[in-house]
Structure formats: C-alpha cells, structure tokens
Design a protein around this motif. Structure first.
Motif, PDB file in Angstrom:
ATOM      1  N   GLN A  30       0.789  -1.290  -0.009  1.00 40.35           N
ATOM      2  CA  GLN A  30       0.068   0.043  -0.105  1.00 40.35           C
ATOM      3  C   GLN A  30       0.686   1.199  -0.093  1.00 40.35           C
ATOM      4  OE1 GLN A  30      -3.410   0.365  -0.184  1.00 40.35           O
ATOM      5  NE2 GLN A  30      -3.190  -1.978  -0.371  1.00 40.35           N
ATOM      6  N   PRO A  31       0.454   2.168  -0.923  1.00 39.64           N
ATOM      7  CA  PRO A  31       1.327   3.440  -0.958  1.00 39.64           C
ATOM      8  C   PRO A  31       1.253   4.197   0.121  1.00 39.64           C
ATOM      9  CG  PRO A  31      -0.525   3.741  -2.690  1.00 39.64           C
ATOM     10  CD  PRO A  31      -0.466   2.147  -1.965  1.00 39.64           C
ATOM     11  N   ASP A  32       0.381   4.563   0.915  1.00 41.00           N
ATOM     12  CA  ASP A  32       0.196   5.359   2.157  1.00 41.00           C
ATOM     13  C   ASP A  32      -0.180   4.592   3.440  1.00 41.00           C
ATOM     14  OD1 ASP A  32       0.665   7.820   0.744  1.00 41.00           O
ATOM     15  OD2 ASP A  32      -1.503   7.762   0.151  1.00 41.00           O
ATOM     16  N   VAL A  33       0.635   3.558   3.484  1.00 38.24           N
ATOM     17  CA  VAL A  33       0.230   2.675   4.475  1.00 38.24           C
ATOM     18  C   VAL A  33       0.070   3.126   6.013  1.00 38.24           C
ATOM     19  CG1 VAL A  33       2.801   1.936   5.350  1.00 38.24           C
ATOM     20  CG2 VAL A  33       1.022   0.211   5.539  1.00 38.24           C
ATOM     21  N   ASP A  57      -9.190   1.276   4.906  1.00 39.26           N
ATOM     22  CA  ASP A  57     -10.105   2.204   4.878  1.00 39.26           C
ATOM     23  C   ASP A  57      -9.037   3.459   5.308  1.00 39.26           C
ATOM     24  OD1 ASP A  57     -11.609   4.248   4.628  1.00 39.26           O
ATOM     25  OD2 ASP A  57     -13.157   3.567   6.046  1.00 39.26           O
ATOM     26  N   ASP A  58      -8.916   4.599   4.527  1.00 34.85           N
ATOM     27  CA  ASP A  58      -7.985   5.593   5.092  1.00 34.85           C
ATOM     28  C   ASP A  58      -8.974   6.831   5.425  1.00 34.85           C
ATOM     29  OD1 ASP A  58      -9.376   6.496   2.514  1.00 34.85           O
ATOM     30  OD2 ASP A  58      -7.480   7.209   1.508  1.00 34.85           O
TER      31      ASP A  58
END
Length: 119
Positions: A30-33, A57-58
C-alpha cells in the motif's frame, strides 16, 4: 478512544497477533500505509441477519473508535461498536480454508458460513 498497542479492558475488540501479522502482510504494497486502517463493521445482510465487514480504509468517520493493536490501526464505526464489544478477530489457516474469523460473545446465533450473525 484509546491508542494502545495491545488490547486492554476497555478495548472493544481484540485483534490477535496472528491476524495482525496477516493484515500487515496485506498492507506491504500500500502506498500510504500509515493512513490505512483495518475497518471492522457489522452491516445488515447475510444469512443470519447481519454480516461482518473487514476492509482497508483511509477515512476517519465521526464517532469512530480508533485503536492500535500489534502495530495495526483498527477503526470501528459508532453503530458497530456495541455489536463488536468483546469480539476477537483471528486468522485461521487449514487445508480446507484460510481467512479471518470473528468470535463474538454478543452473537446469539450464526449461519454455517460463519460470515454472518444474529444479535
């Protein structure tokens, strides 16, 4: 809303270390872990009336319960919190199947698939 690394008496649900390891493995690419959490919810539907939903979910929703257990951030919406109090999320693996399992003391029944419950 607590931000502890291990479950406490005030924790709504418990993520086992085995399940946390699996979640972290899924999040590796995931890029924005750091922004992504495991959202756990109870939704209408399923064979027994309600079904469990687990997804990444971010978003942070108003009233979310946010906890960190074994290095994994969990988010539970305010409507699902009472249904999940005391539940344990684990990862089961066998020759027949593998996946997350939820043991929930609040469920009065479930169906054979194990993905839905009656409250």
């Amino acid at each position: 809303m607590s931000a502890t690394d291990t479950p406490t008496d005030t924790t709504t649900l418990t993520l086992t270390e085995t399940a946390a390891d699996k979640v972290r493995g899924f999040l590796v690419d995931q890029p924005d872990v750091d922004e992504v959490a495991l959202r756990v919810a109870v939704q209408a539907g399923g064979c027994a009336g309600f079904r469990y939903a687990l997804f990444f979910d971010d978003r942070q929703l108003d009233g979310d319960l946010v906890e960190t257990q074994h290095g994994v951030t969990l988010r539970v919406d305010k409507m699902s919190t009472p249904y999940l109090h005391g539940a344990v999320i684990d990862w089961k693996e066998s020759l027949e199947a593998s996946g997350f399992s939820i043991e929930n003391p609040n469920a009065s029944g479930s169906c054979a698939c194990g993905d839905s419950a009656t409250f």
